[in-house]
Design an enzyme around this catalytic site. Structure first.
Site, PDB file in Angstrom:
ATOM      1  N   LYS A  66      42.388  36.584  39.156  1.00 63.94           N
ATOM      2  CA  LYS A  66      42.598  37.408  37.701  1.00 63.94           C
ATOM      3  C   LYS A  66      43.911  37.828  38.261  1.00 63.94           C
ATOM      4  CE  LYS A  66      38.671  36.747  35.477  1.00 63.94           C
ATOM      5  NZ  LYS A  66      37.815  36.807  34.421  1.00 63.94           N
ATOM      6  N   ARG A  80      31.156  34.880  40.035  1.00 67.23           N
ATOM      7  CA  ARG A  80      31.737  33.500  39.453  1.00 67.23           C
ATOM      8  C   ARG A  80      32.516  33.236  40.705  1.00 67.23           C
ATOM      9  NH1 ARG A  80      34.239  32.686  35.422  1.00 67.23           N
ATOM     10  NH2 ARG A  80      33.938  29.763  34.173  1.00 67.23           N
TER      11      ARG A  80
END
Length: 285
Positions: free
Chosen positions: A228, A262
């Site tokens: 991210k 995840r």
């Protein structure tokens, strides 16, 4: 602190042990995810990704068809289900024993995926805020439910994230959601702090700094930080160069009590868990 009996979730009638952290591999069937390399549009690409997650040691496959990147284009329910249907059929064929998490905020889609395709978990970025029927649907389905913190929607969440008391507001959000779900009889709840969803860079690192405090809810914690922008904004580059930073944050998250990672990079996440688990095992010596 989390107790051992609350680190188990009922997946397809079997108790899954989360006292040892697990890896959830991302199967991304959207054409516009923030990480271009993760986009799987053809059946061959999807099959390759399913087999990769399985072979590299993933415990779950998390399939998503609605891009939740900042500013993402809104997708109709019909198109979302059309995309999911192909991926779910392929998972059933090539990894039939692997639990499937469906990343959706729509109750009707959650119901179809569980009842018609055997999905094991629903992963809702909005924690019921984008579909008022989601909580009651989850209660009826009886499947584990991942609730994430997000301010706003994917279309507007990063325009101007603002909180008066950031951490207090996040904790209060979860306390309300968890109580509402408990009142409906939902047993297996997992929490995702929502890194990158309606948060500034500083908010994201505050979350990581205080991650262990989420254990007060006595629920499994899922971490979604893979590649991210909270990494690339510190290190430079883009998601393609963010693997090393992802691994560093995964190690920190595991030390602070994360139960599920995840990820896009399953092998690296599995290896990180092995190292952290070895450290913990040797802590008493």
């Amino acid at each position: 602190m989390q107790t051992d009996n609350l680190r188990f979730i009922n997946v397809n009638g079997k108790l899954m042990d989360l006292t040892h952290p697990q890896v959830m591999g991302i199967l991304n069937v959207t054409p516009d995810s923030f990480y271009a390399f993760s986009r799987k549009q053809t059946e061959d690409d999807m099959i390759g990704r399913i087999l990769q997650i399985k072979e590299e040691g993933g415990s779950f496959i998390d399939i998503g068809a609605y891009s939740s990147r900042p500013g993402a284009t809104h997708l109709s329910a019909e198109e979302e289900m059309n995309r999911l249907r192909i991926g779910l059929q392929l998972i059933g064929r090539y990894a039939p024993d692997m639990p499937v998490s469906v990343d959706t905020f729509r109750a009707d889609i959650a119901k179809i995926c569980v009842k018609e395709y055997g999905a094991s978990i629903i992963n809702d970025i909005s924690a019921g805020n984008m579909d008022e029927n989601m909580f009651s649907t989850i209660a009826q389905l009886g499947v584990p439910y991942i609730i994430m913190h997000m301010q706003g929607t994917p279309q507007d969440m990063q325009k101007n994230p603002h909180y008066d008391h950031f951490l207090k507001e996040v904790f209060y959000y979860f306390s309300e959601k968890i109580q509402e779900l408990r009142d409906l009889g939902v047993k297996d709840i997992l929490i995702d702090p929502g890194f990158g969803f309606g948060k500034t860079l500083e908010h994201n690192y505050q979350l990581m700094n205080h991650l262990e405090e989420f254990q007060l809810f006595e629920l499994p914690i899922l971490i979604g930080i893979s590649r991210k922008s909270m990494i690339s904004k510190v290190l430079g580059g883009g998601p393609e160069e963010a693997l090393n930073g992802t691994t560093a944050l995964h190690a920190i998250a595991l030390q602070k009590g994360a139960s599920i990672l995840r990820v896009h990079d399953v092998k690296e996440a599995v290896e990180t868990i092995k190292i952290i688990e070895k450290m913990k095992a040797c802590a008493a010596f």
